[in-house]
Design a protein around this motif. Structure first.
Motif, PDB file in Angstrom:
ATOM      1  N   VAL A  87      97.736  21.298  47.594  1.00 43.23           N
ATOM      2  CA  VAL A  87      98.862  20.985  47.757  1.00 43.23           C
ATOM      3  C   VAL A  87      99.725  20.718  46.497  1.00 43.23           C
ATOM      4  N   LEU A  88      99.413  19.768  45.606  1.00 37.52           N
ATOM      5  CA  LEU A  88     100.018  19.268  44.358  1.00 37.52           C
ATOM      6  C   LEU A  88     100.318  20.403  43.461  1.00 37.52           C
ATOM      7  N   LEU A  89      99.446  21.126  43.214  1.00 36.12           N
ATOM      8  CA  LEU A  89      99.526  22.338  42.230  1.00 36.12           C
ATOM      9  C   LEU A  89     100.092  23.810  42.582  1.00 36.12           C
ATOM     10  N   ALA A  90      99.656  24.149  43.969  1.00 33.30           N
ATOM     11  CA  ALA A  90     100.025  25.372  44.317  1.00 33.30           C
ATOM     12  C   ALA A  90     101.311  25.432  44.747  1.00 33.30           C
ATOM     13  N   GLU A  91     101.932  26.828  44.716  1.00 28.15           N
ATOM     14  CA  GLU A  91     103.254  26.956  45.182  1.00 28.15           C
ATOM     15  C   GLU A  91     103.487  26.727  46.772  1.00 28.15           C
ATOM     16  N   GLY A  92     104.490  26.097  47.144  1.00 31.83           N
ATOM     17  CA  GLY A  92     104.425  25.937  48.574  1.00 31.83           C
ATOM     18  C   GLY A  92     103.474  25.005  49.000  1.00 31.83           C
ATOM     19  N   GLY A  93     102.767  24.069  48.296  1.00 27.66           N
ATOM     20  CA  GLY A  93     101.851  23.417  48.863  1.00 27.66           C
ATOM     21  C   GLY A  93     102.126  22.542  49.705  1.00 27.66           C
ATOM     22  N   LEU A  94     103.519  21.875  49.686  1.00 28.08           N
ATOM     23  CA  LEU A  94     103.852  20.983  50.410  1.00 28.08           C
ATOM     24  C   LEU A  94     105.176  21.485  51.043  1.00 28.08           C
ATOM     25  N   PRO A  95     105.107  21.871  52.480  1.00 28.09           N
ATOM     26  CA  PRO A  95     106.153  22.487  53.287  1.00 28.09           C
ATOM     27  C   PRO A  95     107.324  21.489  53.403  1.00 28.09           C
ATOM     28  N   PRO A  96     108.634  22.163  53.639  1.00 35.34           N
ATOM     29  CA  PRO A  96     109.952  21.308  53.802  1.00 35.34           C
ATOM     30  C   PRO A  96     109.544  20.406  54.907  1.00 35.34           C
ATOM     31  N   GLY A  97     109.988  18.937  54.945  1.00 37.86           N
ATOM     32  CA  GLY A  97     109.751  18.166  56.049  1.00 37.86           C
ATOM     33  C   GLY A  97     108.460  17.655  56.252  1.00 37.86           C
ATOM     34  N   ALA A  98     107.804  17.587  54.887  1.00 33.79           N
ATOM     35  CA  ALA A  98     106.143  17.336  55.180  1.00 33.79           C
ATOM     36  C   ALA A  98     106.133  15.670  55.396  1.00 33.79           C
ATOM     37  N   LYS A  99     105.195  15.259  55.943  1.00 33.21           N
ATOM     38  CA  LYS A  99     104.865  13.712  55.949  1.00 33.21           C
ATOM     39  C   LYS A  99     103.631  13.297  55.265  1.00 33.21           C
ATOM     40  N   ILE A 100     103.898  12.588  54.068  1.00 37.20           N
ATOM     41  CA  ILE A 100     102.861  12.022  53.410  1.00 37.20           C
ATOM     42  C   ILE A 100     102.443  10.436  53.543  1.00 37.20           C
ATOM     43  N   VAL A 101     101.455  10.242  53.968  1.00 40.21           N
ATOM     44  CA  VAL A 101     100.873   8.813  53.985  1.00 40.21           C
ATOM     45  C   VAL A 101     100.215   8.342  52.892  1.00 40.21           C
ATOM     46  N   ILE A 102     100.847   7.242  52.294  1.00 35.80           N
ATOM     47  CA  ILE A 102     100.259   6.575  51.006  1.00 35.80           C
ATOM     48  C   ILE A 102      99.492   5.232  51.486  1.00 35.80           C
ATOM     49  N   ALA A 103      98.365   5.201  51.189  1.00 30.93           N
ATOM     50  CA  ALA A 103      97.600   4.147  51.853  1.00 30.93           C
ATOM     51  C   ALA A 103      97.036   3.024  50.340  1.00 30.93           C
ATOM     52  N   GLU A 104      97.347   1.812  50.699  1.00 37.21           N
ATOM     53  CA  GLU A 104      97.162   0.901  49.580  1.00 37.21           C
ATOM     54  C   GLU A 104      96.091  -0.063  50.272  1.00 37.21           C
ATOM     55  N   ALA A 105      94.839  -0.444  49.502  1.00 37.77           N
ATOM     56  CA  ALA A 105      93.721  -1.178  50.316  1.00 37.77           C
ATOM     57  C   ALA A 105      94.240  -2.575  50.362  1.00 37.77           C
ATOM     58  N   CYS A 106      95.094  -3.017  49.074  1.00 37.72           N
ATOM     59  CA  CYS A 106      95.466  -4.396  48.843  1.00 37.72           C
ATOM     60  C   CYS A 106      96.783  -4.729  49.487  1.00 37.72           C
ATOM     61  N   ALA A 107      96.964  -5.864  50.315  1.00 35.62           N
ATOM     62  CA  ALA A 107      98.124  -6.370  50.835  1.00 35.62           C
ATOM     63  C   ALA A 107      99.080  -6.989  49.738  1.00 35.62           C
ATOM     64  N   HIS A 108      99.953  -6.543  48.962  1.00 35.36           N
ATOM     65  CA  HIS A 108     100.689  -7.251  47.868  1.00 35.36           C
ATOM     66  C   HIS A 108     102.262  -7.333  48.075  1.00 35.36           C
ATOM     67  N   VAL A 109     102.850  -7.964  47.364  1.00 35.18           N
ATOM     68  CA  VAL A 109     104.373  -7.866  47.319  1.00 35.18           C
ATOM     69  C   VAL A 109     104.787  -6.751  46.483  1.00 35.18           C
ATOM     70  N   PRO A 110     105.457  -5.830  46.914  1.00 36.51           N
ATOM     71  CA  PRO A 110     105.375  -4.637  45.858  1.00 36.51           C
ATOM     72  C   PRO A 110     106.620  -4.985  44.845  1.00 36.51           C
ATOM     73  N   VAL A 111     106.276  -4.430  43.447  1.00 34.20           N
ATOM     74  CA  VAL A 111     107.378  -4.689  42.520  1.00 34.20           C
ATOM     75  C   VAL A 111     108.216  -3.356  42.240  1.00 34.20           C
ATOM     76  N   ASN A 112     109.382  -3.614  41.436  1.00 33.21           N
ATOM     77  CA  ASN A 112     110.221  -2.553  41.199  1.00 33.21           C
ATOM     78  C   ASN A 112     109.611  -1.045  40.756  1.00 33.21           C
ATOM     79  N   GLU A 113     108.405  -1.463  39.848  1.00 35.40           N
ATOM     80  CA  GLU A 113     107.716  -0.190  39.623  1.00 35.40           C
ATOM     81  C   GLU A 113     106.233   0.012  40.060  1.00 35.40           C
ATOM     82  N   ASP A 114     106.256  -0.416  41.444  1.00 36.61           N
ATOM     83  CA  ASP A 114     105.007  -0.495  42.163  1.00 36.61           C
ATOM     84  C   ASP A 114     104.271   1.076  42.123  1.00 36.61           C
ATOM     85  N   ILE A 115     103.307   1.221  41.966  1.00 42.49           N
ATOM     86  CA  ILE A 115     102.578   2.671  41.582  1.00 42.49           C
ATOM     87  C   ILE A 115     102.568   3.664  42.753  1.00 42.49           C
TER      88      ILE A 115
END
Length: 420
Positions: A303-331
């Motif tokens: 997905v991240l290195l191949a051409e066209g790996g992420l199609p237009p309108g794609a949905k990405i789920v980003i999962a964080e195990a910790c529950a914390h208050v996000p900061v301005n530069e949250d990873i």
């Protein structure tokens, strides 16, 4: 005390399953030696999972989970089932209670647990209420499970009158079973973080930014666990911030064998890595210990290195195990989406989840990016990998460190722990 300081991700997780009012809470209290769960003859007293950590002799730190009952037809039944489902994905070992000859729901749950590769210890509840001490029901449980093709530990009768303050036959038998099963389970789930990357006598340099995301007065868990493992291997450990890396390297007579960095400063660290020194990140080490490293790498390249790996309108789920208050530069909420935008533009959407929240289906998802999951056990992470891999359409899934390495163009320069 280890039971209080060990994180949930490093404890043997034992979940208690059974029908409403089958005696799960009584068993929880017997095992933990205290009134941890409310016991009542009213069905459905336990409305959410109750957790208790403790240290087990010869086993180590353990987490016990008293789950809501199955076969629950009350108004709260659906919510209780959701809580039970979460516990199935987390359980290293299942204590499955049987309280009568009608056991269709228990066998159905046993199939779910077996499919999740969860060892099952059948418990005959309230054995003292049977003339034969529960022996005939134990035999019937063994027969029903065998007919269903389910392998389980021999059934253990437990009396409702056993005293949690003293030694009791049922509790002692359960702890003996947990010792045998737990040793094998924890060997699989506690893979060395730095396996194949360094050995006794090597020098390892850790790059640990002390920015706004770093907790005041302490180190984050991945750093602590990595340092402890390196010290146990009798490795010389040197710590530096990203800004102090060049100074630390200059102070060494010889380059370090390995540099382990926070993934978010890969861009600052990679140009300074000496020839012959390997580079990896804390997140990548945990990806290999907790999850499916091969699938994470395959997904990143697909997905991240191949051409066209992420199609237009794609949905990405980003999962964080910790529950914390996000900061301005949250990873997870800021830096990774920024890298994705730089590579693919803005034509995608991101769904953020944290803690034990996770989509029940990934059918509409094109990529999952998971944190290092230092707070989770391997069982829970692998259940999420299975959801991604085994759906109607396999969904690529990777990890923070691997994703950042791919998006910054250095994935081929990064070292990974040896295969299991």
């Amino acid at each position: 005390m280890p039971s209080l300081t060990a994180t949930k991700g490093r404890r043997l997780t034992v979940a208690i399953f059974g029908r409403v009012n089958a005696g799960k809470s009584s068993l929880m209290n017997l095992l933990t030696g205290r009134q941890q769960s409310i016991v009542s003859p009213v069905p459905g007293t336990t409305t959410d999972s109750v957790e208790k950590v403790m240290e087990l002799l010869d086993i180590g730190p353990a987490l016990f989970i008293d789950t809501p009952g199955i076969a629950d037809d009350t108004e709260l039944g659906s919510l209780r089932r959701q809580s039970t489902e979460q516990s199935i994905s987390r359980a290293d070992v299942a204590l499955l209670l049987f309280s009568g000859q009608e056991m269709g729901e228990e066998v159905k749950l046993a199939r779910r647990l077996a499919a999740a590769d969860t060892p099952i210890i059948p418990i005959v509840s309230r054995a003292d209420t049977y003339e034969d001490g529960g022996g005939s029901l134990a035999s019937l449980v063994r027969e029903r499970l065998s007919q269903a093709g389910i392998t389980a530990w021999p059934s253990i009768p437990v009396s409702s009158r056993e005293d949690r303050e003293q030694s009791s036959p049922g509790r002692d038998a359960i702890f003996a079973a947990l010792k045998t099963i737990g040793d094998e389970v924890m060997q699989r789930s506690r893979l060395p973080l730095t396996r194949g990357l360094c050995e006794t006598g090597d020098t390892v340099l850790l790059v640990m930014p002390q920015d706004r995301e770093a907790p005041v007065g302490r180190l984050i868990l991945p750093q602590v666990e990595t340092i402890r493992e390196l010290l146990d291997k009798d490795v010389t450990v040197i710590a530096a911030t990203a800004e102090g890396l060049s100074r630390s390297l200059a102070a060494l007579k010889e380059p370090p064998k390995l540099i382990i960095t926070d993934s978010q400063v890969f861009g600052l660290v990679r140009p300074q890595v000496p020839a012959g020194t390997m580079l990896t990140s804390f997140s990548i080490l945990f990806a290999a210990q907790k999850g499916d490293l091969a699938y994470f790498l395959q997904s990143a390249r697909q997905v991240l290195l191949a051409e066209g790996g992420l199609p237009p309108g794609a949905k990405i789920v980003i999962a964080e195990a910790c529950a914390h208050v996000p900061v301005n530069e949250d990873i997870g909420r800021v830096k990774i989406p920024r890298l994705l935008e730089k590579k693919f533009g803005h034509d995608f959407t991101v769904e953020f989840v944290n803690g034990r929240d996770f989509p029940e289906s990934l059918a509409d998802c094109h990529l999952v990016i998971h944190c290092g999951a230092c707070m989770f056990n391997r069982k829970l992470v692998m259940s999420r990998v299975a959801l991604a891999k085994n759906g109607p359409r396999p969904v690529p899934m990777t990890n923070y460190g691997i994703a950042i390495a791919a998006l910054t163009g250095i994935l081929d320069d990064v070292a990974f722990p040896a295969d299991e």
